[in-house]
Enzyme design. Structure first.
Site, PDB file in Angstrom:
ATOM      1  N   GLY A 282      36.747  79.658 135.806  1.00 14.69           N
ATOM      2  CA  GLY A 282      37.466  79.066 136.933  1.00 14.69           C
ATOM      3  C   GLY A 282      36.521  78.795 138.071  1.00 14.69           C
ATOM      4  O   GLY A 282      35.827  79.715 138.512  1.00 14.69           O
TER       5      GLY A 282
ATOM      6  N   TYR B  40      35.947  76.814 123.280  1.00 13.86           N
ATOM      7  CA  TYR B  40      35.353  76.337 124.526  1.00 13.86           C
ATOM      8  C   TYR B  40      35.279  77.365 125.650  1.00 13.86           C
ATOM      9  O   TYR B  40      34.230  77.537 126.273  1.00 13.86           O
ATOM     10  CB  TYR B  40      36.144  75.110 125.012  1.00 13.86           C
ATOM     11  CG  TYR B  40      35.829  74.683 126.432  1.00 13.86           C
ATOM     12  CD1 TYR B  40      34.594  74.138 126.777  1.00 13.86           C
ATOM     13  CD2 TYR B  40      36.778  74.820 127.447  1.00 13.86           C
ATOM     14  CE1 TYR B  40      34.317  73.737 128.085  1.00 13.86           C
ATOM     15  CE2 TYR B  40      36.503  74.421 128.758  1.00 13.86           C
ATOM     16  CZ  TYR B  40      35.274  73.887 129.067  1.00 13.86           C
ATOM     17  OH  TYR B  40      34.993  73.496 130.353  1.00 13.86           O
TER      18      TYR B  40
ATOM     19  N   ASP C  39      29.923  67.948 119.836  1.00 13.58           N
ATOM     20  CA  ASP C  39      30.552  68.651 120.957  1.00 13.58           C
ATOM     21  C   ASP C  39      31.530  69.673 120.403  1.00 13.58           C
ATOM     22  O   ASP C  39      31.958  69.571 119.242  1.00 13.58           O
ATOM     23  CB  ASP C  39      31.264  67.671 121.899  1.00 13.58           C
ATOM     24  CG  ASP C  39      31.257  68.196 123.345  1.00 13.58           C
ATOM     25  OD1 ASP C  39      30.956  69.390 123.541  1.00 13.58           O
ATOM     26  OD2 ASP C  39      31.555  67.416 124.268  1.00 13.58           O
TER      27      ASP C  39
ATOM     28  N   ASN D 159      45.582  85.521 134.735  1.00  7.68           N
ATOM     29  CA  ASN D 159      45.043  84.454 133.896  1.00  7.68           C
ATOM     30  C   ASN D 159      46.141  84.049 132.926  1.00  7.68           C
ATOM     31  O   ASN D 159      46.661  84.888 132.205  1.00  7.68           O
ATOM     32  CB  ASN D 159      43.814  84.961 133.127  1.00  7.68           C
ATOM     33  CG  ASN D 159      43.375  84.014 132.011  1.00  7.68           C
ATOM     34  OD1 ASN D 159      42.843  84.451 131.009  1.00  7.68           O
ATOM     35  ND2 ASN D 159      43.585  82.739 132.176  1.00  7.68           N
ATOM     36  N   GLY D 160      46.488  82.770 132.931  1.00  9.07           N
ATOM     37  CA  GLY D 160      47.508  82.296 132.012  1.00  9.07           C
ATOM     38  C   GLY D 160      48.480  81.367 132.688  1.00  9.07           C
ATOM     39  O   GLY D 160      48.200  80.840 133.768  1.00  9.07           O
TER      40      GLY D 160
ATOM     41  N   THR E 246      28.426  74.016 125.839  1.00  6.08           N
ATOM     42  CA  THR E 246      29.169  74.862 124.915  1.00  6.08           C
ATOM     43  C   THR E 246      28.902  74.567 123.440  1.00  6.08           C
ATOM     44  O   THR E 246      28.967  75.462 122.612  1.00  6.08           O
ATOM     45  CB  THR E 246      30.672  74.808 125.250  1.00  6.08           C
ATOM     46  OG1 THR E 246      30.813  75.250 126.596  1.00  6.08           O
ATOM     47  CG2 THR E 246      31.497  75.694 124.361  1.00  6.08           C
TER      48      THR E 246
ATOM     49  N   CYS F 215      41.647  81.211 134.036  1.00  7.18           N
ATOM     50  CA  CYS F 215      41.045  82.004 135.110  1.00  7.18           C
ATOM     51  C   CYS F 215      40.320  83.221 134.541  1.00  7.18           C
ATOM     52  O   CYS F 215      40.471  83.568 133.374  1.00  7.18           O
ATOM     53  CB  CYS F 215      42.111  82.491 136.054  1.00  7.18           C
ATOM     54  SG  CYS F 215      43.112  81.164 136.700  1.00  7.18           S
TER      55      CYS F 215
HETATM   56  O1  PRP Z   1      36.878  65.322 126.213  1.00 10.41           O
HETATM   57  P1  PRP Z   1      36.706  65.971 127.547  1.00 10.41           P
HETATM   58  O2  PRP Z   1      37.956  65.842 128.371  1.00 10.41           O
HETATM   59  O3  PRP Z   1      35.497  65.485 128.263  1.00 10.41           O
HETATM   60  O4  PRP Z   1      36.591  67.531 127.329  1.00 10.41           O
HETATM   61  C1  PRP Z   1      35.731  68.143 126.418  1.00 10.41           C
HETATM   62  C2  PRP Z   1      34.374  68.423 127.028  1.00 10.41           C
HETATM   63  O5  PRP Z   1      34.508  69.252 128.197  1.00 10.41           O
HETATM   64  C3  PRP Z   1      33.850  70.489 128.001  1.00 10.41           C
HETATM   65  O6  PRP Z   1      32.572  70.493 128.613  1.00 10.41           O
HETATM   66  P2  PRP Z   1      32.283  71.076 130.068  1.00 10.41           P
HETATM   67  O7  PRP Z   1      31.388  70.164 130.785  1.00 10.41           O
HETATM   68  O8  PRP Z   1      33.560  71.419 130.769  1.00 10.41           O
HETATM   69  O9  PRP Z   1      31.563  72.479 129.849  1.00 10.41           O
HETATM   70  P3  PRP Z   1      30.250  72.940 129.080  1.00 10.41           P
HETATM   71  O10 PRP Z   1      29.085  72.632 129.964  1.00 10.41           O
HETATM   72  O11 PRP Z   1      30.471  74.404 128.901  1.00 10.41           O
HETATM   73  O12 PRP Z   1      30.161  72.237 127.776  1.00 10.41           O
HETATM   74  C4  PRP Z   1      33.704  70.618 126.509  1.00 10.41           C
HETATM   75  O13 PRP Z   1      32.585  71.422 126.178  1.00 10.41           O
HETATM   76  C5  PRP Z   1      33.487  69.191 126.081  1.00 10.41           C
HETATM   77  O14 PRP Z   1      32.148  68.814 126.288  1.00 10.41           O
HETATM   78  N1  GLN Z   2      43.952  79.148 134.469  1.00  6.22           N
HETATM   79  C1  GLN Z   2      44.738  80.130 134.784  1.00  6.22           C
HETATM   80  O1  GLN Z   2      44.735  81.172 134.176  1.00  6.22           O
HETATM   81  C2  GLN Z   2      45.685  79.835 135.930  1.00  6.22           C
HETATM   82  C3  GLN Z   2      46.500  80.980 136.481  1.00  6.22           C
HETATM   83  C4  GLN Z   2      47.677  80.472 137.288  1.00  6.22           C
HETATM   84  N2  GLN Z   2      48.633  79.812 136.440  1.00  6.22           N
HETATM   85  C5  GLN Z   2      47.213  79.555 138.405  1.00  6.22           C
HETATM   86  O2  GLN Z   2      47.415  78.364 138.324  1.00  6.22           O
HETATM   87  O3  GLN Z   2      46.619  80.028 139.339  1.00  6.22           O
HETATM   88 MG    MG Z   3      30.921  70.424 127.098  1.00  8.65          MG
END
Ligand code: PRP
Ligand code: GLN
Ligand code: MG
Length: 507
Positions: free
Chosen positions: A30, A259, A367, A103-104, A305, A2
């Site tokens: 989030g 990430y 990736d 967050n956490g 990313t 979060c």
């Molecule tokens: O193996 P997976 O379970 O698919 O997870 C890994 C992927 O998910 C994330 O991308 P995401 O689309 O969440 O965000 P981004 O656009 O910031 O790359 C991350 O950057 C990888 O591309």
């Molecule tokens: N990703 C998070 O930091 C989650 C915070 C909290 N554990 C929730 O589920 O709302």
């Molecule tokens: Mg990605």
């Protein structure tokens, strides 16, 4: 993972719009729910619901968020349900009136919930660990037994919170009679920064998950909260810090750098961007070392990313960097979406290949990480359909093999594509001709090279070594049972995700 934010403005500026803007900047942490609580003349004003920031807050809600201090939260659930009742910040009326965003993930939430019920005589209405955290804090603040509290009382309460609570937490709170507070767990697993902005009326202060939120609002970074450290910013603009943990140990989560965080953030004094460049460099070196006769024609990132590391990797290999996949800018991050079906569908909608970049070429797709293999599996197939001759895949992070327990929702080893598989087997599952993972030591070097102070990280999802040292096989088993994809889907289908009573302002 979060996002949290808190602002105290000493002028007459309402903070509602600035918290909204900060939450928009932290949206990548989030996407499920968002909330803001502000305070004016001792009274709280709140709006929270499921959805993106831009959808949760309408003009009518913004108009109702009065006050020159407030906090905000964007949620990616890792405990409880996705119900709007668990959107944050949470609120308790006693003592004083406290709202909190977290967050956490707490790893002893169940025990604490029992204690709250039996010993502290407090009521929890959801399964959210964040509601537990708030109530533990509220109970400990109550123990100070003061009509009017000050920062010392808050620090005393947080000292006791650290003794009772286990897991990862960066929390921001609003106390009606006092101001904004924030604290970070004794391992610094989750990030939190403090910033300031000079105004004609004095100094405004802000806390946030990432420094990029400070930049966007014209605040400058003062510092990261140290592990175990807390800050209190009073309504009148005084600021106090205190170390509240007995044995703080710097061990931030390395996955923030891989990430979660935005590349333009500084976390624990380390540039996320530079750490990702170094990840690309090290991965290129591994390719050159172990596959010196490679036949890669072109390097392509899987947006968004991995862009930074892929760029540096291509440069180091001396190969062209091409944007073979174009990302639909209106679709969010897929990894933090709830449910595997939605994640799978979203990859196709989000990324589309430019065929002419693939035709007849040996492509290296890069990736940042491979977690469930949702993205990589589909992307490799798309590259082939677009006419690639060979499709190689490189991950800037090592294989993700172990559940994460401090605030990323990957509870089940069976859902992690690399768990129990060799690199060759994973390559086969995702359909790649060859797969290269970053080595863990190289990842640690890539991140720690940016800092003198931090040389230890939580690498649990790669190594199975948990920074807090108290994660038992029984806990991991219960986390799996409770939160694997099937269990969540079954609960949702049975309507068990909805909680009827919550502190919600009108629509
Ligand atoms: O193996 P997976 O379970 O698919 O997870 C890994 C992927 O998910 C994330 O991308 P995401 O689309 O969440 O965000 P981004 O656009 O910031 O790359 C991350 O950057 C990888 O591309
Ligand atoms: N990703 C998070 O930091 C989650 C915070 C909290 N554990 C929730 O589920 O709302
Ligand atoms: Mg990605």
């Amino acid at each position: 993972m979060c996002g949290i934010v808190g602002i105290v403005s000493v002028g007459e500026n309402l903070v509602n719009q600035e918290i909204y803007d900060a939450l928009t900047i932290l949206q990548h942490r989030g996407q499920d729910a968002a909330g803001i609580v502000t305070c004016e003349n001792g009274r709280f004003y709140q709006r929270k619901d499921n959805g993106l920031v831009k959808d949760v807050f309408r003009t009518r809600h913004m108009r109702d968020l009065h006050g020159t201090m407030g906090i905000g939260h964007v949620r990616y659930p890792t405990a409880g349900s996705s119900s709007s009742a668990e959107a944050q910040p949470f609120y308790v009326n006693s003592p004083y009136g406290i709202a909190m965003g977290h967050n956490g993930n707490l790893t002893n939430a169940e025990t604490l919930a029992q204690e709250l019920y039996r010993q502290d005589l407090r009521h929890l209405n959801t399964n959210s660990d964040s509601e537990v955290l708030l109530n533990i804090f509220a109970h400990e603040l109550m123990q100070q037994k003061k009509l009017m509290i000050n920062h010392e009382d808050v620090f005393n309460a947080i000292r006791h919170v650290h003794k009772r609570v286990r897991g990862g937490y960066a929390a921001v709170g609003l106390i009606s009679s006092l101001g904004v507070i924030a604290f970070r767990d004794p391992f610094g697993l989750r990030p939190a920064v403090v910033g300031k902005r000079e105004t004609a009326f004095g100094t405004d202060y802000m806390v946030a998950s990432e420094s990029v939120a400070l930049d966007g609002l014209g605040f400058s970074l003062i510092k990261d909260l140290a592990p175990g450290e807390a800050v209190v910013i009073t309504e009148s603009g005084e600021i106090f810090y205190q170390q509240c943990a007995e044995n703080p140990q710097y061990s931030p989560c390395i996955f923030e750098f891989v990430y979660f965080a935005r590349p333009d953030s500084m976390i624990d004094d380390i540039s996320v961007y530079k750490s990702r460049l170094r990840m690309g460099e090290k991965l290129a070196d591994k390719i050159l070392r172990e596959w010196s006769d490679h036949d890669i024609d072109v390097v392509m990132p899987i947006p968004d990313t991995s862009r930074t590391s892929a760029l540096e990797l291509a440069t180091r290999l001396g190969k062209p960097y091409r944007e073979g996949f174009i990302k639909n800018r209106y679709i969010g991050r897929t990894f933090i979406m709830p449910g595997q079906q939605l994640r799978k569908k979203s990859v196709r909608q989000k990324l589309n290949p430019i065929d002419l970049e693939f035709e007849g070429k040996n492509v290296l797709l890069v990736d940042d990480s491979i977690v469930r293999g949702t993205t990589s599996g589909q992307i490799v197939q798309m590259a082939r359909e677009a006419g690639a001759r060979k499709v190689y895949f490189a991950s800037a992070a090592p294989p993700v093999k172990y559940p994460y327990v401090y605030g990323i929702d990957m509870p089940s080893p069976t859902e992690l594509v690399a768990s129990g598989r060799t690199v060759e087997e994973v390559a086969e599952v995702i359909g790649a001709d060859r797969l290269i993972y970053q080595d863990l030591d190289d990842l640690i070097d890539a991140v720690s090279a940016g800092s003198e102070a931090v040389n230890q990280f939580d690498t649990s999802c790669f190594s199975g070594v948990y920074a807090t040292g108290d994660i038992t096989p029984e806990y991991l088993a219960s986390l799996d049972t409770e939160r694997n994809d099937d269990a969540q889907a079954t609960r949702q289908a049975a309507g068990q995700e909805t909680v009827g009573i919550h502190n919600q302002s009108g629509n």
